[in-house]
Design an enzyme around this catalytic site. Structure first.
Site, PDB file in Angstrom:
ATOM      1  N   GLU A 148       1.109   3.908   1.897  1.00  0.00           N
ATOM      2  CA  GLU A 148       1.699   4.313   3.172  1.00  0.00           C
ATOM      3  C   GLU A 148       2.823   3.374   3.587  1.00  0.00           C
ATOM      4  O   GLU A 148       3.868   3.817   4.060  1.00  0.00           O
ATOM      5  CB  GLU A 148       0.622   4.357   4.274  1.00  0.00           C
ATOM      6  CG  GLU A 148      -0.485   5.360   4.018  1.00  0.00           C
ATOM      7  CD  GLU A 148      -1.665   4.792   3.243  1.00  0.00           C
ATOM      8  OE1 GLU A 148      -2.741   5.388   3.289  1.00  0.00           O
ATOM      9  OE2 GLU A 148      -1.510   3.737   2.573  1.00  0.00           O
ATOM     10  N   CYS A 186      -5.914   2.370   5.745  1.00  0.00           N
ATOM     11  CA  CYS A 186      -6.585   1.137   6.144  1.00  0.00           C
ATOM     12  C   CYS A 186      -5.983   0.675   7.479  1.00  0.00           C
ATOM     13  O   CYS A 186      -4.969   1.227   7.933  1.00  0.00           O
ATOM     14  CB  CYS A 186      -6.404   0.074   5.065  1.00  0.00           C
ATOM     15  SG  CYS A 186      -4.738  -0.639   5.003  1.00  0.00           S
ATOM     16  N   CYS A 236      -2.180  -0.127   7.242  1.00  0.00           N
ATOM     17  CA  CYS A 236      -1.341   1.065   7.086  1.00  0.00           C
ATOM     18  C   CYS A 236      -1.315   1.894   8.364  1.00  0.00           C
ATOM     19  O   CYS A 236      -0.270   2.415   8.740  1.00  0.00           O
ATOM     20  CB  CYS A 236      -1.829   1.891   5.906  1.00  0.00           C
ATOM     21  SG  CYS A 236      -1.566   1.055   4.328  1.00  0.00           S
ATOM     22  N   HIS A 291       0.858  -1.186   0.000  1.00  0.00           N
ATOM     23  CA  HIS A 291       0.000   0.000   0.000  1.00  0.00           C
ATOM     24  C   HIS A 291       0.895   1.238   0.000  1.00  0.00           C
ATOM     25  O   HIS A 291       2.075   1.170   0.364  1.00  0.00           O
ATOM     26  CB  HIS A 291      -0.902   0.015   1.230  1.00  0.00           C
ATOM     27  CG  HIS A 291      -1.969  -1.029   1.204  1.00  0.00           C
ATOM     28  ND1 HIS A 291      -3.097  -0.937   1.987  1.00  0.00           N
ATOM     29  CD2 HIS A 291      -2.098  -2.186   0.504  1.00  0.00           C
ATOM     30  CE1 HIS A 291      -3.869  -1.984   1.772  1.00  0.00           C
ATOM     31  NE2 HIS A 291      -3.281  -2.768   0.875  1.00  0.00           N
TER      32      HIS A 291
END
Length: 161
Positions: free
Chosen positions: A60, A88, A91, A58
């Protein structure tokens, strides 16, 4: 947290531009992140899940990995992360583990859900007791596994984190 400053908007615009560019180049999902320390960009990241076949890639997490490498340390104290979207659970956990000082995000989790990126199932699962979660989980060999922690407690050269 202080009120957003013009520089915060600049860094958020960078995160949003990374997210949009990632989609327009067909490189991955619509997520971007920028990590800043002392007013300077330390690292960026975009969603590379499909490009790398890595479900943890992801924006991040990618930005955190890049920042840790750039700074040569695993704690990112003194840094701020700007994410194009509300992180999320994975993250957000990574942000806390990295000890980042502050988080700014653009779109909300609901905005992401409306676009097909619904994380509500993960939030719901994390609230449940282990025995009630969708993925079966059973505590196995706890005493033996605890030996790893005993070794850690006794390790002279350990690095606390």
């Amino acid at each position: 947290m202080t009120a957003p400053q013009p520089a915060d908007q600049k860094f958020m615009r960078m995160a949003i531009d990374l997210a949009t560019g990632n989609v327009l180049t067909a490189a991955g999902g619509p997520f971007g992140a920028v990590i800043v320390k002392d007013g300077q960009v330390v690292a960026t990241g975009v969603n590379n899940v499909t490009a790398s076949n890595d479900p943890t890639a992801h924006a991040e997490v990618t930005a955190i990995r890049n920042a840790a490498a750039a700074l040569g340390k695993f704690e990112l104290t003194g840094c701020t992360i700007y994410s194009s979207c509300e992180p999320c659970p994975m993250c957000l956990g990574a942000i806390y583990w990295s000890r980042i000082d502050a988080l700014y995000f653009g779109s909300t989790a609901q905005d992401a859900a409306d676009a097909g990126f619904d994380d509500s199932h993960f939030y719901d699962e994390l609230r449940k007791p282990v025995a009630d979660r969708a993925i079966p989980a059973l505590n196995l060999m706890r005493d033996e596994a605890a030996e790893s922690f005993n070794a850690w407690r006794n390790a002279i050269a350990r690095i606390e984190y």
